[in-house]
Design an enzyme around this catalytic site. Structure first.
Site, short mmCIF file in Angstrom:
data_model
loop_
_atom_site.label_atom_id
_atom_site.label_comp_id
_atom_site.label_asym_id
_atom_site.label_seq_id
_atom_site.Cartn_x
_atom_site.Cartn_y
_atom_site.Cartn_z
N CYS A 65 65.30 30.18 11.03
CA CYS A 65 66.60 30.00 11.69
C CYS A 65 66.65 28.67 12.45
O CYS A 65 65.87 28.43 13.38
CB CYS A 65 66.86 31.16 12.64
SG CYS A 65 68.41 30.99 13.56
N CYS A 95 72.56 39.54 14.41
CA CYS A 95 72.94 38.19 14.86
C CYS A 95 74.30 38.26 15.56
O CYS A 95 75.27 37.62 15.17
CB CYS A 95 72.99 37.24 13.66
SG CYS A 95 73.01 35.49 14.10
N CYS A 154 64.96 39.98 13.74
CA CYS A 154 65.60 39.21 12.68
C CYS A 154 64.62 38.90 11.55
O CYS A 154 63.57 38.28 11.77
CB CYS A 154 66.16 37.92 13.25
SG CYS A 154 66.87 36.82 12.00
N GLU A 172 89.45 47.65 5.06
CA GLU A 172 89.44 46.25 5.49
C GLU A 172 90.62 45.92 6.39
O GLU A 172 90.48 45.23 7.40
CB GLU A 172 89.44 45.33 4.26
CG GLU A 172 88.17 45.40 3.42
CD GLU A 172 86.93 44.94 4.18
OE1 GLU A 172 87.06 44.26 5.22
OE2 GLU A 172 85.82 45.28 3.75
N CYS A 180 67.06 38.63 18.11
CA CYS A 180 66.24 37.68 17.35
C CYS A 180 64.85 38.23 17.04
O CYS A 180 64.25 37.87 16.02
CB CYS A 180 66.13 36.35 18.10
SG CYS A 180 67.73 35.53 18.35
#
Length: 285
Positions: free
Chosen positions: A204, A188, A198, A36, A195
């Site tokens: 959405c 995204c 998606c 991270e 899209c």
């Protein structure tokens, strides 16, 4: 009713997640914490090989806490923002001294560690320990802003954190959180969202609104010609040199003496470089 059904995101994630080394079964909380911190403002493709080297060389906070600072900075290589490496070393020392060498699983205890911010603390609690806490990065912020509110960009803040917390399912929260981040990174996306691929396109709000552009586009941070670029050149020279470096070698790296001097002395101030009694420069020992 949410426009981001957890079951769809989890199913998408299980079918499409990238094969990143820190996602392998058995990865320790220390390994997750390293991933991270390394991935902050750095592409995961660049992070993966460095992470593998680090986790093999320093598999525990205790092993890392014993490492010489010069070794740490050399191993950091070209990941950028090398102060993160110094903060990681401070973090490992705190884990050894205050937590017996075990990365804590509590968000507040993680936040108390040097160099650990709100995102990283929640990511470690979630992905290393399975805590059902909201993890909000730029990708999650963008997905929620688009799908839920029809906006191109989200607004960082406690309200946003609470909103993502409300999206978490009672079961499978960590998988949903990881999936939401991955979904923002791969589908995204900021500049070219896919899209057509998606799984939540039908719900959405951003698509329904005609994909409106941001009200104010974020300014892209430049790199070429900045003090950061000069710092990077000096750091690379110090990392690759087996002995202290004289001023003339640093002078040859950049034509602008004022900027070069500013960059060099900022490295000294940050503890990333040191100057010996002869006036030569080297990594901290």
């Amino acid at each position: 009713m949410t426009n981001i059904p957890p079951d769809k995101i989890i199913a998408w994630y299980r079918a499409n997640a990238r094969d990143l080394p820190w996602r392998a079964p058995g990865t320790t909380a220390w390994g997750v914490l390293l991933s991270e911190v390394m991935s902050h403002q750095t592409q995961v493709e660049r992070v993966a090989p460095v992470w593998r080297e680090w986790i093999e060389r320093w598999p525990t906070p205790e092993a890392f806490a014993k490492a010489p600072t010069s070794d740490v900075l050399r191993a950091w290589g070209n990941l950028g923002y090398p102060r993160r490496a110094l903060r990681l070393r401070e973090c490992s020392l705190a884990i050894v001294e205050k937590h017996g060498g075990v990365v804590p699983d509590d968000v507040d205890e993680l936040l108390a560690l040097p160099g650990i911010g709100d995102y990283t603390a929640r990511a470690v609690a979630c992905f290393a320990y399975g805590k059902n806490v909201p993890v909000v990065d730029t990708n999650v912020r963008r997905v929620v802003a688009r799908a839920e509110h029809g906006r191109a960009l989200g607004t960082p803040g406690k309200k946003e954190l609470a909103e993502v917390a409300d999206l978490l399912p009672r079961r499978g929260g960590p998988a949903f959180s990881a999936g939401l981040m991955e979904f923002g990174a791969l589908v995204c996306t900021s500049k070219a969202p896919a899209c057509e691929a998606c799984p939540i396109a039908a719900r959405c709000a951003w698509l329904a609104a005609g994909r409106p552009a941001p009200v104010a586009r974020p300014r892209t941070q430049t790199f070429a010609g900045t003090d950061r670029q000069v710092r990077g050149k000096i750091m690379r020279l110090l990392r690759e040199s087996e002995s202290p470096v004289e001023q003339s070698r640093i002078d040859a790296l950049w034509p602008d003496p004022a900027q070069r001097s500013r960059a060099l002395f900022s490295l000294l101030d940050d503890g990333l470089a040191e100057q010996d009694e002869r006036g030569y420069f080297h990594l901290p020992r």
